[in-house]
Design a protein around this motif. Structure first.
Motif, mmCIF file in Angstrom:
data_model
loop_
_atom_site.group_PDB
_atom_site.id
_atom_site.type_symbol
_atom_site.label_atom_id
_atom_site.label_comp_id
_atom_site.label_asym_id
_atom_site.label_seq_id
_atom_site.Cartn_x
_atom_site.Cartn_y
_atom_site.Cartn_z
ATOM 1 N N ALA A 30 15.416 37.851 -79.253
ATOM 2 C CA ALA A 30 14.707 36.482 -80.119
ATOM 3 C C ALA A 30 14.993 36.737 -81.525
ATOM 4 O O ALA A 30 14.934 35.612 -82.889
ATOM 5 N N ILE A 31 15.341 37.774 -82.532
ATOM 6 C CA ILE A 31 15.865 37.950 -83.539
ATOM 7 C C ILE A 31 16.533 37.364 -84.259
ATOM 8 O O ILE A 31 16.754 36.622 -85.070
ATOM 9 N N PRO A 32 17.890 36.867 -83.471
ATOM 10 C CA PRO A 32 18.755 35.580 -83.827
ATOM 11 C C PRO A 32 18.504 34.819 -83.346
ATOM 12 O O PRO A 32 19.048 33.466 -84.856
ATOM 13 N N LEU A 33 17.667 34.722 -82.772
ATOM 14 C CA LEU A 33 17.262 32.242 -82.811
ATOM 15 C C LEU A 33 16.122 32.634 -84.263
ATOM 16 O O LEU A 33 16.150 31.535 -84.811
ATOM 17 N N LEU A 34 15.596 34.020 -84.284
ATOM 18 C CA LEU A 34 14.130 33.514 -85.556
ATOM 19 C C LEU A 34 15.118 33.325 -86.998
ATOM 20 O O LEU A 34 14.813 33.133 -87.631
#
Length: 186
Positions: A30-34
């Motif tokens: 989720a972190i790199p997507l966000l």
């Protein structure tokens, strides 16, 4: 024009991963997507709030301080874009609870509850903060519960035979116990 289709898809995927943050690799994904979403749309306050939450959750799960500053920065950016975004106040307040910044935690969580008085995450963080940080937050929650209870009675929900009326004595006893001098400490 707003964010493109790919950004919207990435944001939806990241939100789904956050909803199931306890699953393996959910936050790591989720972190790199966000990060990509906010890079593409730097005015998208909810994405910054979610990025803050993802980093905060990673910090609480991994106990690695390297997630604290990214969580704080993303929450502050979300609030710079949208000061009334309760979720960003909740994340920032919870982060401050975990990092023993009691005054800031109280401020952020009270602001979140002012904006959204039914925000369960704010109440949960307030509860944790009252145990971990200060008894003042606990008293604040008691005041909120008492105000809610009194508003329900005033609205007529406390009429004879209603669930509230039948549990009135129990609720008052619980509120009285909660309002007694608190002796929680770190």
């Amino acid at each position: 024009l707003g964010p493109g289709r790919g950004v919207q898809d990435d944001y939806r995927k990241a939100r789904e991963l956050l909803a199931h943050h306890y699953r393996p690799q959910a936050l790591e994904t989720a972190i790199p997507l966000l990060q990509g979403v906010v890079a593409q749309d730097p005015q998208f306050a909810p994405a910054f709030a979610d990025l803050a939450r993802a980093n905060f959750l990673q910090f609480t799960q991994q106990r690695e301080a390297k997630y604290v500053e990214p969580a704080r920065q993303a929450a502050l950016r979300a609030l710079a874009l949208a000061p009334d975004l309760a979720s960003a106040h909740v994340t920032l307040g919870a982060l401050y609870v975990w990092t023993a910044q009691n005054d800031q935690a109280t401020h952020e969580l009270e602001e979140a509850l002012r904006l959204d008085r039914f925000n369960a995450a704010a109440y949960g963080s307030n509860y944790c903060g009252s145990i971990v940080c200060t008894r003042d937050i606990g008293r604040f929650l008691v005041d909120q519960a008492t105000a809610w209870y009194n508003s329900m009675i005033a609205s007529g929900m406390g009429r004879s035979g209603s669930p509230i009326a039948s549990s009135r004595a129990s609720a008052r006893a619980t509120i009285s116990r909660a309002a007694s001098p608190l002796s929680w400490s770190r």
